[in-house]
Motif scaffolding. Structure first.
Motif: not given
Length: 602
Positions: A215-224, A337-349
Protein backbone atom coordinates in the motif's frame (compact mmCIF):
# COMPACT_ATOMS: atom_id res chain seq x y z
CA UNK A 1 22.32 -20.81 24.60
CA UNK A 2 21.44 -17.88 22.37
CA UNK A 3 18.47 -18.21 20.01
CA UNK A 4 19.66 -15.34 17.86
CA UNK A 5 19.17 -16.02 14.15
CA UNK A 6 22.33 -15.78 12.07
CA UNK A 7 21.74 -13.12 9.42
CA UNK A 8 21.51 -14.15 5.79
CA UNK A 9 24.68 -12.43 4.61
CA UNK A 10 26.68 -12.65 7.85
CA UNK A 11 29.10 -15.23 6.45
CA UNK A 12 29.96 -13.33 3.29
CA UNK A 13 33.06 -11.67 4.72
CA UNK A 14 34.38 -15.06 5.86
CA UNK A 15 34.19 -16.69 2.45
CA UNK A 16 37.46 -17.36 0.62
CA UNK A 17 38.01 -16.15 -2.92
CA UNK A 18 37.66 -18.60 -5.80
CA UNK A 19 41.13 -20.13 -6.12
CA UNK A 20 43.15 -20.53 -9.28
CA UNK A 21 43.93 -24.24 -9.59
CA UNK A 22 47.41 -25.35 -10.56
CA UNK A 23 48.29 -25.68 -14.22
CA UNK A 24 49.62 -29.22 -13.78
CA UNK A 25 46.64 -30.51 -11.78
CA UNK A 26 44.11 -28.95 -14.15
CA UNK A 27 45.67 -30.32 -17.31
CA UNK A 28 46.01 -33.76 -15.70
CA UNK A 29 42.31 -33.71 -14.89
CA UNK A 30 41.58 -32.62 -18.46
CA UNK A 31 43.71 -35.42 -19.91
CA UNK A 32 42.09 -38.05 -17.72
CA UNK A 33 38.65 -36.94 -18.92
CA UNK A 34 39.72 -37.63 -22.52
CA UNK A 35 40.64 -41.28 -22.00
CA UNK A 36 37.11 -42.66 -22.58
CA UNK A 37 36.92 -40.72 -25.86
CA UNK A 38 40.31 -41.45 -27.46
CA UNK A 39 42.32 -44.41 -28.67
CA UNK A 40 45.71 -45.01 -27.06
CA UNK A 41 47.50 -43.38 -30.01
CA UNK A 42 45.19 -40.36 -30.00
CA UNK A 43 45.63 -39.93 -26.28
CA UNK A 44 49.42 -40.03 -26.50
CA UNK A 45 49.29 -37.41 -29.27
CA UNK A 46 47.22 -35.06 -27.11
CA UNK A 47 49.38 -35.83 -24.08
CA UNK A 48 52.41 -34.44 -25.93
CA UNK A 49 50.54 -31.21 -26.64
CA UNK A 50 49.71 -30.85 -22.97
CA UNK A 51 53.31 -31.59 -22.00
CA UNK A 52 54.51 -28.82 -24.29
CA UNK A 53 51.85 -26.44 -23.00
CA UNK A 54 52.81 -26.78 -19.32
CA UNK A 55 56.62 -26.93 -19.73
CA UNK A 56 58.71 -24.33 -17.83
CA UNK A 57 58.59 -21.06 -19.72
CA UNK A 58 55.88 -22.41 -22.00
CA UNK A 59 52.67 -20.69 -23.03
CA UNK A 60 50.66 -22.39 -20.29
CA UNK A 61 52.89 -20.89 -17.61
CA UNK A 62 52.52 -17.42 -19.14
CA UNK A 63 48.74 -17.69 -19.35
CA UNK A 64 48.56 -18.96 -15.79
CA UNK A 65 50.44 -15.89 -14.58
CA UNK A 66 48.08 -13.63 -16.51
CA UNK A 67 45.17 -15.33 -14.75
CA UNK A 68 46.83 -14.59 -11.42
CA UNK A 69 47.07 -10.95 -12.47
CA UNK A 70 43.35 -10.95 -13.37
CA UNK A 71 42.57 -12.35 -9.93
CA UNK A 72 44.54 -9.57 -8.25
CA UNK A 73 42.43 -6.84 -9.87
CA UNK A 74 39.09 -8.64 -9.48
CA UNK A 75 36.99 -7.28 -6.60
CA UNK A 76 35.38 -10.60 -5.67
CA UNK A 77 35.94 -13.47 -8.07
CA UNK A 78 38.27 -13.77 -11.08
CA UNK A 79 35.70 -15.75 -13.07
CA UNK A 80 32.41 -14.08 -12.17
CA UNK A 81 33.77 -10.51 -12.21
CA UNK A 82 35.53 -10.86 -15.53
CA UNK A 83 33.94 -13.33 -17.93
CA UNK A 84 31.41 -15.85 -16.78
CA UNK A 85 27.99 -14.22 -17.15
CA UNK A 86 28.95 -12.69 -20.48
CA UNK A 87 30.54 -15.78 -21.99
CA UNK A 88 28.05 -18.32 -20.67
CA UNK A 89 24.86 -16.32 -21.18
CA UNK A 90 24.82 -12.71 -22.33
CA UNK A 91 26.95 -13.13 -25.47
CA UNK A 92 25.06 -16.25 -26.55
CA UNK A 93 23.06 -15.19 -29.59
CA UNK A 94 20.37 -17.91 -29.43
CA UNK A 95 16.88 -16.98 -28.12
CA UNK A 96 16.60 -17.58 -24.36
CA UNK A 97 13.37 -19.55 -24.76
CA UNK A 98 14.18 -23.29 -24.41
CA UNK A 99 17.89 -22.66 -25.11
CA UNK A 100 18.63 -21.01 -21.76
CA UNK A 101 15.53 -20.65 -19.57
CA UNK A 102 14.53 -23.31 -17.03
CA UNK A 103 11.22 -24.24 -15.40
CA UNK A 104 10.02 -25.60 -12.04
CA UNK A 105 6.61 -27.27 -11.66
CA UNK A 106 4.95 -26.56 -8.31
CA UNK A 107 2.91 -29.35 -6.72
CA UNK A 108 -0.85 -29.05 -6.95
CA UNK A 109 -2.33 -27.08 -4.06
CA UNK A 110 -3.89 -29.48 -1.51
CA UNK A 111 -6.87 -27.14 -1.14
CA UNK A 112 -7.71 -27.26 -4.84
CA UNK A 113 -11.46 -27.99 -5.19
CA UNK A 114 -11.95 -31.49 -6.55
CA UNK A 115 -13.78 -30.31 -9.67
CA UNK A 116 -10.59 -28.59 -10.91
CA UNK A 117 -8.76 -31.93 -11.12
CA UNK A 118 -10.92 -33.25 -13.94
CA UNK A 119 -9.70 -32.84 -17.50
CA UNK A 120 -13.05 -31.74 -18.92
CA UNK A 121 -14.50 -29.49 -16.24
CA UNK A 122 -16.68 -26.63 -17.42
CA UNK A 123 -15.14 -24.07 -15.07
CA UNK A 124 -11.79 -24.26 -16.86
CA UNK A 125 -12.82 -23.87 -20.46
CA UNK A 126 -10.35 -22.26 -22.86
CA UNK A 127 -10.72 -18.49 -22.88
CA UNK A 128 -11.85 -18.29 -19.27
CA UNK A 129 -10.30 -17.49 -15.91
CA UNK A 130 -11.35 -19.22 -12.70
CA UNK A 131 -11.88 -18.07 -9.13
CA UNK A 132 -9.51 -20.74 -7.86
CA UNK A 133 -6.81 -19.65 -10.30
CA UNK A 134 -7.06 -16.09 -8.99
CA UNK A 135 -7.00 -17.24 -5.37
CA UNK A 136 -3.90 -19.30 -5.90
CA UNK A 137 -2.19 -16.55 -7.88
CA UNK A 138 -2.88 -14.08 -5.06
CA UNK A 139 -1.47 -16.52 -2.52
CA UNK A 140 1.70 -17.13 -4.55
CA UNK A 141 2.24 -13.41 -5.02
CA UNK A 142 1.91 -12.75 -1.29
CA UNK A 143 4.31 -15.59 -0.43
CA UNK A 144 6.83 -14.35 -3.01
CA UNK A 145 6.71 -10.92 -1.39
CA UNK A 146 7.05 -12.47 2.06
CA UNK A 147 10.16 -14.31 0.97
CA UNK A 148 11.60 -11.13 -0.48
CA UNK A 149 11.07 -9.51 2.90
CA UNK A 150 12.98 -12.38 4.55
CA UNK A 151 15.91 -11.76 2.21
CA UNK A 152 15.77 -7.98 2.63
CA UNK A 153 15.71 -8.21 6.44
CA UNK A 154 18.34 -10.97 6.45
CA UNK A 155 15.98 -13.30 8.28
CA UNK A 156 16.94 -16.42 6.32
CA UNK A 157 19.80 -18.40 7.89
CA UNK A 158 22.75 -18.62 5.50
CA UNK A 159 23.09 -21.84 3.55
CA UNK A 160 25.78 -24.13 4.90
CA UNK A 161 27.15 -27.61 4.31
CA UNK A 162 28.56 -29.89 6.99
CA UNK A 163 31.97 -28.30 6.60
CA UNK A 164 31.62 -24.76 5.25
CA UNK A 165 29.20 -21.85 4.65
CA UNK A 166 27.93 -21.02 1.17
CA UNK A 167 27.80 -17.72 -0.69
CA UNK A 168 24.37 -16.06 -0.52
CA UNK A 169 25.01 -13.42 -3.18
CA UNK A 170 22.69 -15.06 -5.72
CA UNK A 171 19.72 -14.43 -3.41
CA UNK A 172 20.17 -10.75 -4.26
CA UNK A 173 19.82 -11.55 -7.97
CA UNK A 174 16.28 -12.94 -8.03
CA UNK A 175 13.83 -10.06 -7.56
CA UNK A 176 13.67 -7.07 -9.89
CA UNK A 177 16.19 -8.42 -12.40
CA UNK A 178 15.66 -8.21 -16.16
CA UNK A 179 17.79 -9.22 -19.11
CA UNK A 180 17.87 -6.59 -21.85
CA UNK A 181 18.80 -7.81 -25.34
CA UNK A 182 21.59 -5.78 -26.91
CA UNK A 183 23.73 -6.07 -30.03
CA UNK A 184 26.52 -8.64 -29.54
CA UNK A 185 26.09 -8.85 -25.76
CA UNK A 186 22.94 -8.57 -23.65
CA UNK A 187 22.77 -6.66 -20.37
CA UNK A 188 21.34 -7.36 -16.93
CA UNK A 189 19.36 -4.49 -15.46
CA UNK A 190 18.85 -4.36 -11.71
CA UNK A 191 18.68 -1.85 -8.90
CA UNK A 192 20.82 -2.10 -5.75
CA UNK A 193 19.77 -4.77 -3.28
CA UNK A 194 17.18 -4.73 -1.75
CA UNK A 195 15.17 -4.18 -4.93
CA UNK A 196 13.10 -1.03 -4.22
CA UNK A 197 10.20 -1.76 -6.58
CA UNK A 198 6.79 -2.38 -5.01
CA UNK A 199 4.98 -3.79 -8.01
CA UNK A 200 4.55 -7.03 -9.92
CA UNK A 201 3.87 -7.37 -13.63
CA UNK A 202 0.76 -9.39 -14.48
CA UNK A 203 0.48 -10.69 -18.04
CA UNK A 204 -2.97 -11.83 -19.08
CA UNK A 205 -4.22 -12.49 -22.63
CA UNK A 206 -0.91 -10.93 -23.78
CA UNK A 207 -1.81 -7.68 -21.98
CA UNK A 208 0.33 -6.08 -19.28
CA UNK A 209 -0.79 -4.79 -15.88
CA UNK A 210 1.04 -3.35 -12.90
CA UNK A 211 -0.18 -4.92 -9.66
CA UNK A 212 0.81 -3.25 -6.39
CA UNK A 213 2.19 -5.57 -3.74
CA UNK A 214 2.24 -2.84 -1.07
CA UNK A 215 0.00 0.00 0.00
CA UNK A 216 0.99 3.69 0.02
CA UNK A 217 2.64 3.24 3.44
CA UNK A 218 4.78 0.36 2.22
CA UNK A 219 2.78 -2.33 4.03
CA UNK A 220 2.50 -5.63 2.21
CA UNK A 221 -0.97 -6.51 0.95
CA UNK A 222 -2.68 -9.70 2.10
CA UNK A 223 -3.81 -12.57 -0.12
CA UNK A 224 -7.31 -11.12 -0.08
CA UNK A 225 -6.11 -7.64 -1.05
CA UNK A 226 -4.15 -9.04 -3.98
CA UNK A 227 -7.10 -11.20 -4.99
CA UNK A 228 -9.22 -8.05 -5.32
CA UNK A 229 -6.62 -6.52 -7.63
CA UNK A 230 -6.44 -9.65 -9.76
CA UNK A 231 -10.23 -9.67 -10.16
CA UNK A 232 -10.01 -6.04 -11.31
CA UNK A 233 -7.39 -7.03 -13.89
CA UNK A 234 -9.49 -9.94 -15.18
CA UNK A 235 -12.60 -7.76 -15.39
CA UNK A 236 -10.68 -5.13 -17.33
CA UNK A 237 -8.96 -7.47 -19.80
CA UNK A 238 -12.27 -9.10 -20.72
CA UNK A 239 -13.72 -5.81 -21.94
CA UNK A 240 -10.79 -3.86 -23.43
CA UNK A 241 -9.42 -3.94 -26.94
CA UNK A 242 -6.42 -6.25 -26.87
CA UNK A 243 -2.98 -5.12 -28.00
CA UNK A 244 -0.72 -7.43 -30.06
CA UNK A 245 1.42 -9.99 -28.15
CA UNK A 246 4.43 -7.83 -27.34
CA UNK A 247 5.86 -10.50 -25.03
CA UNK A 248 6.68 -12.67 -28.03
CA UNK A 249 9.58 -10.33 -28.71
CA UNK A 250 11.33 -11.40 -25.48
CA UNK A 251 11.54 -14.93 -26.85
CA UNK A 252 13.59 -13.44 -29.69
CA UNK A 253 16.12 -10.59 -29.56
CA UNK A 254 14.14 -7.36 -29.23
CA UNK A 255 14.61 -4.64 -26.59
CA UNK A 256 11.81 -3.43 -24.31
CA UNK A 257 12.54 -1.90 -20.92
CA UNK A 258 9.20 -0.70 -19.51
CA UNK A 259 8.86 -3.61 -17.10
CA UNK A 260 12.49 -4.01 -16.03
CA UNK A 261 11.93 -2.91 -12.42
CA UNK A 262 9.00 -5.23 -11.64
CA UNK A 263 9.90 -7.64 -8.82
CA UNK A 264 8.67 -10.66 -10.76
CA UNK A 265 5.98 -11.66 -13.25
CA UNK A 266 2.66 -13.44 -12.92
CA UNK A 267 1.25 -15.04 -16.09
CA UNK A 268 -2.47 -15.86 -15.92
CA UNK A 269 -3.38 -18.37 -18.64
CA UNK A 270 -6.99 -18.61 -19.81
CA UNK A 271 -6.62 -22.35 -20.43
CA UNK A 272 -5.25 -25.49 -18.80
CA UNK A 273 -3.29 -28.41 -20.18
CA UNK A 274 -4.98 -31.12 -18.10
CA UNK A 275 -3.55 -33.11 -15.23
CA UNK A 276 -0.62 -34.81 -16.96
CA UNK A 277 2.93 -33.52 -16.62
CA UNK A 278 4.31 -33.51 -20.17
CA UNK A 279 1.91 -30.97 -21.68
CA UNK A 280 1.95 -28.96 -18.46
CA UNK A 281 5.76 -28.75 -18.52
CA UNK A 282 5.67 -27.67 -22.17
CA UNK A 283 3.31 -24.82 -21.33
CA UNK A 284 5.43 -23.75 -18.40
CA UNK A 285 8.62 -23.95 -20.47
CA UNK A 286 7.52 -21.92 -23.49
CA UNK A 287 3.83 -21.01 -23.21
CA UNK A 288 3.02 -23.41 -26.07
CA UNK A 289 3.43 -20.54 -28.58
CA UNK A 290 5.51 -18.05 -26.53
CA UNK A 291 2.39 -15.95 -25.85
CA UNK A 292 1.45 -14.50 -22.46
CA UNK A 293 5.06 -14.67 -21.28
CA UNK A 294 8.06 -12.38 -20.73
CA UNK A 295 11.13 -14.59 -20.95
CA UNK A 296 13.72 -11.96 -19.98
CA UNK A 297 12.64 -11.71 -16.34
CA UNK A 298 14.64 -13.53 -13.67
CA UNK A 299 11.49 -15.12 -12.20
CA UNK A 300 8.01 -15.57 -13.67
CA UNK A 301 5.17 -17.67 -12.28
CA UNK A 302 2.49 -18.95 -14.66
CA UNK A 303 -0.88 -20.19 -13.38
CA UNK A 304 -3.25 -22.13 -15.61
CA UNK A 305 -6.98 -21.66 -15.09
CA UNK A 306 -7.19 -24.92 -13.12
CA UNK A 307 -4.74 -23.46 -10.59
CA UNK A 308 -1.65 -25.43 -11.58
CA UNK A 309 1.46 -23.26 -11.34
CA UNK A 310 5.12 -23.22 -12.28
CA UNK A 311 8.11 -20.89 -12.37
CA UNK A 312 10.10 -20.00 -15.47
CA UNK A 313 13.46 -18.33 -15.06
CA UNK A 314 16.10 -16.47 -17.06
CA UNK A 315 19.35 -18.22 -16.27
CA UNK A 316 22.00 -15.49 -16.25
CA UNK A 317 21.30 -13.65 -12.94
CA UNK A 318 21.48 -16.79 -10.80
CA UNK A 319 21.52 -20.55 -11.06
CA UNK A 320 18.17 -22.36 -10.92
CA UNK A 321 19.02 -23.85 -7.52
CA UNK A 322 18.30 -20.56 -5.72
CA UNK A 323 14.83 -19.96 -7.25
CA UNK A 324 14.07 -23.64 -6.60
CA UNK A 325 14.76 -23.06 -2.90
CA UNK A 326 12.47 -20.02 -2.98
CA UNK A 327 9.75 -21.93 -4.83
CA UNK A 328 10.03 -24.86 -2.40
CA UNK A 329 9.37 -22.43 0.45
CA UNK A 330 6.48 -20.81 -1.43
CA UNK A 331 4.81 -24.21 -1.71
CA UNK A 332 4.90 -24.99 2.01
CA UNK A 333 1.58 -23.28 2.81
CA UNK A 334 -1.61 -24.09 0.87
CA UNK A 335 -3.94 -21.46 -0.53
CA UNK A 336 -6.70 -20.39 1.85
CA UNK A 337 -10.17 -20.72 0.30
CA UNK A 338 -11.25 -17.57 2.15
CA UNK A 339 -8.24 -15.26 2.28
CA UNK A 340 -8.39 -12.30 4.64
CA UNK A 341 -8.70 -8.71 3.41
CA UNK A 342 -6.75 -6.09 5.35
CA UNK A 343 -9.31 -3.31 4.98
CA UNK A 344 -6.57 -0.91 3.91
CA UNK A 345 -6.93 1.27 0.84
CA UNK A 346 -6.08 -0.82 -2.23
CA UNK A 347 -4.26 0.82 -5.12
CA UNK A 348 -5.96 -0.23 -8.33
CA UNK A 349 -3.88 -2.02 -10.97
CA UNK A 350 -2.77 -0.08 -14.01
CA UNK A 351 -2.60 -1.36 -17.56
CA UNK A 352 0.59 -0.76 -19.52
CA UNK A 353 0.02 0.28 -23.12
CA UNK A 354 2.71 0.16 -25.77
CA UNK A 355 3.12 2.47 -28.73
CA UNK A 356 2.67 0.06 -31.60
CA UNK A 357 3.33 0.82 -35.25
CA UNK A 358 3.68 -1.20 -38.43
CA UNK A 359 7.30 -1.98 -37.65
CA UNK A 360 6.34 -3.39 -34.24
CA UNK A 361 3.73 -5.64 -35.82
CA UNK A 362 6.28 -6.78 -38.38
CA UNK A 363 8.81 -7.50 -35.61
CA UNK A 364 6.24 -9.59 -33.73
CA UNK A 365 5.36 -11.51 -36.89
CA UNK A 366 9.01 -12.18 -37.73
CA UNK A 367 9.83 -13.18 -34.15
CA UNK A 368 6.90 -15.59 -34.09
CA UNK A 369 8.16 -17.19 -37.31
CA UNK A 370 11.58 -17.75 -35.74
CA UNK A 371 10.23 -19.00 -32.43
CA UNK A 372 7.54 -21.41 -33.65
CA UNK A 373 10.01 -23.93 -35.10
CA UNK A 374 12.04 -23.86 -31.86
CA UNK A 375 8.93 -24.66 -29.82
CA UNK A 376 7.67 -27.34 -32.22
CA UNK A 377 11.10 -29.00 -32.18
CA UNK A 378 11.26 -29.31 -28.39
CA UNK A 379 10.58 -32.85 -27.14
CA UNK A 380 9.85 -32.58 -23.38
CA UNK A 381 8.82 -35.37 -21.04
CA UNK A 382 8.64 -35.72 -17.27
CA UNK A 383 9.48 -38.89 -15.33
CA UNK A 384 8.36 -39.46 -11.76
CA UNK A 385 9.94 -42.67 -10.50
CA UNK A 386 8.40 -43.88 -7.23
CA UNK A 387 9.97 -47.31 -6.69
CA UNK A 388 12.79 -45.86 -4.60
CA UNK A 389 14.76 -42.72 -3.81
CA UNK A 390 17.87 -41.58 -2.01
CA UNK A 391 17.01 -43.59 1.12
CA UNK A 392 17.55 -46.77 -0.89
CA UNK A 393 20.61 -45.34 -2.64
CA UNK A 394 22.30 -44.54 0.68
CA UNK A 395 21.23 -47.60 2.68
CA UNK A 396 21.25 -50.41 0.13
CA UNK A 397 23.26 -49.17 -2.87
CA UNK A 398 25.69 -47.55 -0.44
CA UNK A 399 26.55 -44.80 -2.93
CA UNK A 400 26.53 -41.04 -3.07
CA UNK A 401 22.98 -40.23 -4.26
CA UNK A 402 24.08 -37.72 -6.88
CA UNK A 403 26.85 -39.97 -8.21
CA UNK A 404 24.35 -42.83 -8.40
CA UNK A 405 21.86 -40.72 -10.40
CA UNK A 406 24.65 -39.67 -12.74
CA UNK A 407 25.46 -43.34 -13.36
CA UNK A 408 21.76 -43.95 -14.01
CA UNK A 409 21.92 -41.31 -16.77
CA UNK A 410 25.15 -42.79 -18.16
CA UNK A 411 23.58 -46.24 -18.29
CA UNK A 412 20.33 -44.91 -19.78
CA UNK A 413 22.27 -43.19 -22.56
CA UNK A 414 24.31 -46.33 -23.24
CA UNK A 415 21.14 -48.42 -23.39
CA UNK A 416 19.63 -45.94 -25.84
CA UNK A 417 22.63 -45.24 -28.08
CA UNK A 418 25.20 -48.01 -27.38
CA UNK A 419 28.00 -45.51 -26.80
CA UNK A 420 29.29 -43.00 -24.25
CA UNK A 421 29.48 -39.23 -24.77
CA UNK A 422 30.86 -36.12 -23.02
CA UNK A 423 28.59 -35.31 -20.09
CA UNK A 424 28.19 -32.07 -18.19
CA UNK A 425 26.92 -31.88 -14.64
CA UNK A 426 26.55 -28.60 -12.80
CA UNK A 427 29.00 -28.40 -9.91
CA UNK A 428 28.56 -25.69 -7.30
CA UNK A 429 31.43 -23.42 -6.21
CA UNK A 430 29.32 -21.52 -3.68
CA UNK A 431 31.80 -22.12 -0.86
CA UNK A 432 33.68 -19.21 -2.47
CA UNK A 433 32.66 -15.56 -2.61
CA UNK A 434 30.35 -15.00 -5.59
CA UNK A 435 30.98 -18.58 -6.64
CA UNK A 436 28.53 -20.12 -9.10
CA UNK A 437 29.44 -23.27 -11.02
CA UNK A 438 32.08 -25.33 -12.73
CA UNK A 439 31.79 -28.46 -14.84
CA UNK A 440 31.72 -31.95 -13.38
CA UNK A 441 32.81 -34.20 -16.25
CA UNK A 442 30.74 -37.28 -15.49
CA UNK A 443 32.16 -39.44 -18.27
CA UNK A 444 35.22 -41.27 -16.99
CA UNK A 445 37.05 -44.54 -17.55
CA UNK A 446 35.18 -45.86 -14.51
CA UNK A 447 31.74 -44.78 -15.76
CA UNK A 448 32.46 -46.26 -19.18
CA UNK A 449 33.51 -49.56 -17.62
CA UNK A 450 30.36 -49.53 -15.50
CA UNK A 451 27.86 -49.05 -18.35
CA UNK A 452 29.64 -51.58 -20.55
CA UNK A 453 29.76 -54.01 -17.66
CA UNK A 454 26.07 -53.62 -16.84
CA UNK A 455 25.20 -54.68 -20.38
CA UNK A 456 27.69 -57.58 -20.33
CA UNK A 457 25.82 -60.79 -19.49
CA UNK A 458 29.03 -62.64 -18.71
CA UNK A 459 29.81 -60.51 -15.65
CA UNK A 460 28.62 -61.57 -12.20
CA UNK A 461 26.36 -59.41 -10.05
CA UNK A 462 29.31 -58.77 -7.72
CA UNK A 463 31.47 -57.60 -10.60
CA UNK A 464 28.75 -55.22 -11.78
CA UNK A 465 28.26 -53.86 -8.28
CA UNK A 466 32.02 -53.34 -7.94
CA UNK A 467 31.99 -51.36 -11.21
CA UNK A 468 29.15 -49.21 -9.85
CA UNK A 469 31.10 -48.51 -6.68
CA UNK A 470 34.23 -47.58 -8.62
CA UNK A 471 32.28 -45.29 -10.95
CA UNK A 472 30.40 -43.47 -8.19
CA UNK A 473 33.55 -43.02 -6.12
CA UNK A 474 35.43 -41.55 -9.10
CA UNK A 475 32.51 -39.22 -9.74
CA UNK A 476 32.38 -38.12 -6.10
CA UNK A 477 36.10 -37.31 -6.13
CA UNK A 478 35.72 -35.20 -9.27
CA UNK A 479 32.65 -33.49 -7.80
CA UNK A 480 34.50 -32.64 -4.61
CA UNK A 481 37.42 -31.23 -6.57
CA UNK A 482 35.03 -28.97 -8.50
CA UNK A 483 33.35 -27.85 -5.29
CA UNK A 484 36.81 -26.97 -3.93
CA UNK A 485 37.56 -24.78 -6.94
CA UNK A 486 39.72 -27.38 -8.70
CA UNK A 487 37.67 -28.03 -11.82
CA UNK A 488 39.47 -27.81 -15.14
CA UNK A 489 36.85 -26.30 -17.48
CA UNK A 490 36.48 -22.75 -16.14
CA UNK A 491 40.25 -22.59 -15.62
CA UNK A 492 41.01 -23.64 -19.22
CA UNK A 493 38.40 -21.15 -20.44
CA UNK A 494 40.21 -18.40 -18.52
CA UNK A 495 43.55 -19.36 -20.05
CA UNK A 496 42.11 -19.47 -23.56
CA UNK A 497 40.49 -16.06 -23.17
CA UNK A 498 43.86 -14.61 -22.15
CA UNK A 499 45.55 -15.61 -25.41
CA UNK A 500 46.89 -12.60 -27.27
CA UNK A 501 46.40 -12.08 -31.01
CA UNK A 502 49.71 -13.65 -32.01
CA UNK A 503 49.41 -16.62 -29.63
CA UNK A 504 47.96 -20.07 -30.17
CA UNK A 505 48.54 -23.62 -29.03
CA UNK A 506 47.37 -27.06 -30.25
CA UNK A 507 45.82 -27.80 -26.86
CA UNK A 508 43.10 -25.25 -27.73
CA UNK A 509 42.85 -25.95 -31.46
CA UNK A 510 42.88 -29.74 -31.74
CA UNK A 511 39.54 -31.40 -32.35
CA UNK A 512 39.32 -33.17 -29.00
CA UNK A 513 39.40 -29.89 -27.05
CA UNK A 514 36.09 -28.88 -28.64
CA UNK A 515 34.66 -32.40 -28.82
CA UNK A 516 35.23 -33.04 -25.11
CA UNK A 517 33.08 -29.98 -24.34
CA UNK A 518 30.21 -30.96 -26.63
CA UNK A 519 27.85 -31.82 -23.80
CA UNK A 520 25.60 -34.33 -25.53
CA UNK A 521 24.33 -35.05 -22.06
CA UNK A 522 23.78 -31.79 -20.14
CA UNK A 523 22.60 -32.55 -16.63
CA UNK A 524 21.93 -30.86 -13.32
CA UNK A 525 20.43 -31.84 -9.99
CA UNK A 526 18.54 -29.47 -7.71
CA UNK A 527 17.15 -30.16 -4.22
CA UNK A 528 14.84 -32.94 -3.06
CA UNK A 529 11.91 -31.12 -4.67
CA UNK A 530 9.26 -32.22 -2.19
CA UNK A 531 7.05 -29.30 -3.23
CA UNK A 532 7.95 -29.57 -6.91
CA UNK A 533 6.44 -31.92 -9.48
CA UNK A 534 9.32 -31.60 -11.90
CA UNK A 535 11.91 -29.36 -13.48
CA UNK A 536 13.79 -29.04 -16.72
CA UNK A 537 15.86 -27.13 -19.26
CA UNK A 538 16.83 -27.49 -22.90
CA UNK A 539 19.56 -29.62 -24.43
CA UNK A 540 22.80 -27.87 -25.37
CA UNK A 541 23.39 -29.68 -28.67
CA UNK A 542 20.68 -30.61 -31.21
CA UNK A 543 21.63 -34.30 -30.98
CA UNK A 544 21.72 -34.33 -27.19
CA UNK A 545 19.60 -34.24 -24.05
CA UNK A 546 19.00 -31.67 -21.33
CA UNK A 547 18.17 -33.42 -18.06
CA UNK A 548 17.30 -31.80 -14.76
CA UNK A 549 16.44 -33.95 -11.76
CA UNK A 550 15.09 -33.80 -8.21
CA UNK A 551 16.20 -36.54 -5.81
CA UNK A 552 13.68 -37.11 -3.02
CA UNK A 553 13.78 -39.63 -0.21
CA UNK A 554 11.39 -41.98 -1.99
CA UNK A 555 10.68 -40.25 -5.30
CA UNK A 556 13.01 -39.37 -8.18
CA UNK A 557 11.91 -36.83 -10.80
CA UNK A 558 13.52 -36.16 -14.16
CA UNK A 559 12.81 -33.52 -16.81
CA UNK A 560 14.10 -34.64 -20.21
CA UNK A 561 14.40 -32.45 -23.32
CA UNK A 562 15.69 -33.26 -26.78
CA UNK A 563 14.85 -32.28 -30.36
CA UNK A 564 12.31 -33.96 -32.60
CA UNK A 565 14.42 -32.91 -35.58
CA UNK A 566 17.31 -35.11 -34.46
CA UNK A 567 17.27 -38.63 -35.85
CA UNK A 568 19.51 -39.65 -32.95
CA UNK A 569 17.42 -38.64 -29.94
CA UNK A 570 14.06 -39.59 -28.47
CA UNK A 571 12.97 -38.22 -25.08
CA UNK A 572 10.42 -40.98 -24.46
CA UNK A 573 12.92 -43.69 -25.31
CA UNK A 574 15.46 -42.09 -23.00
CA UNK A 575 12.80 -41.83 -20.28
CA UNK A 576 12.10 -45.54 -20.57
CA UNK A 577 15.78 -46.36 -20.37
CA UNK A 578 16.17 -44.24 -17.24
CA UNK A 579 13.47 -46.46 -15.74
CA UNK A 580 15.28 -49.56 -17.00
CA UNK A 581 18.61 -48.35 -15.62
CA UNK A 582 17.07 -47.52 -12.23
CA UNK A 583 15.57 -51.01 -12.03
CA UNK A 584 18.71 -52.81 -13.21
CA UNK A 585 20.89 -50.97 -10.72
CA UNK A 586 18.39 -51.56 -7.93
CA UNK A 587 18.48 -55.27 -8.71
CA UNK A 588 22.24 -55.67 -8.40
CA UNK A 589 22.38 -53.53 -5.24
CA UNK A 590 19.66 -55.60 -3.56
CA UNK A 591 21.35 -58.84 -4.47
CA UNK A 592 24.61 -57.69 -2.93
CA UNK A 593 23.32 -55.77 0.08
CA UNK A 594 20.03 -57.56 0.90
CA UNK A 595 16.50 -56.55 -0.01
CA UNK A 596 15.25 -53.05 0.56
CA UNK A 597 12.86 -53.18 3.50
CA UNK A 598 9.77 -51.05 3.02
CA UNK A 599 9.67 -50.64 6.79
CA UNK A 600 12.63 -48.27 6.41
CA UNK A 601 10.14 -45.68 5.17
CA UNK A 602 8.31 -45.68 8.49
Amino acid sequence: MSNQVIKTFSNQYKLPRLPIPSLEESTTKYLNSLKPLLSFEEFEYTKQHVKDFIKPGGLGQKLHQRLIDIDRISPYNWLDDTWWIKKAYLEWRAPVIINSNWYLLLIDDPNTPEEYFTNNNEICLKGQFSKWQIKRAAHLIEKMLEYKNLIDTESIPPDITRTYPLCMHQYTRCYGITRIPKLNCDELIYTPHPAPAKHILVIIKDQFYILNGYDKDGQRYTDGDIEIQLHQIVDDVLKVQLDPPIGVLTADDQTLTLIENALFIINLDDYSTGMGFDKFSQNMFHGLNAHNRWFDKAMSIAIENNGRAAMNGEHSPCDALIPSIIFQWIGLEPTLPNASVSGRSIISPKRIRFTINEQTLKDIFEAQKRIDPIIVDSDIVILQFSEYGIQFIKKIAKCSPDAYIQMVLQLAYFKTHQKVVPTYETGSTRQFLHGRTDTIRTLSLESKAFVEGMENKSLTVQQKYNLLQAATKAHSIYSQDVSNGKGCDRYLLGLKLLLQKDESHPIFTETIFIKSQEWILSTSGLNSGDKLNGTGFGCVYPNGYGINYLSGEYLLKFGIESKYSSSETDSNAFKQNIINALKDMKDICEQINSNYEKEDRL
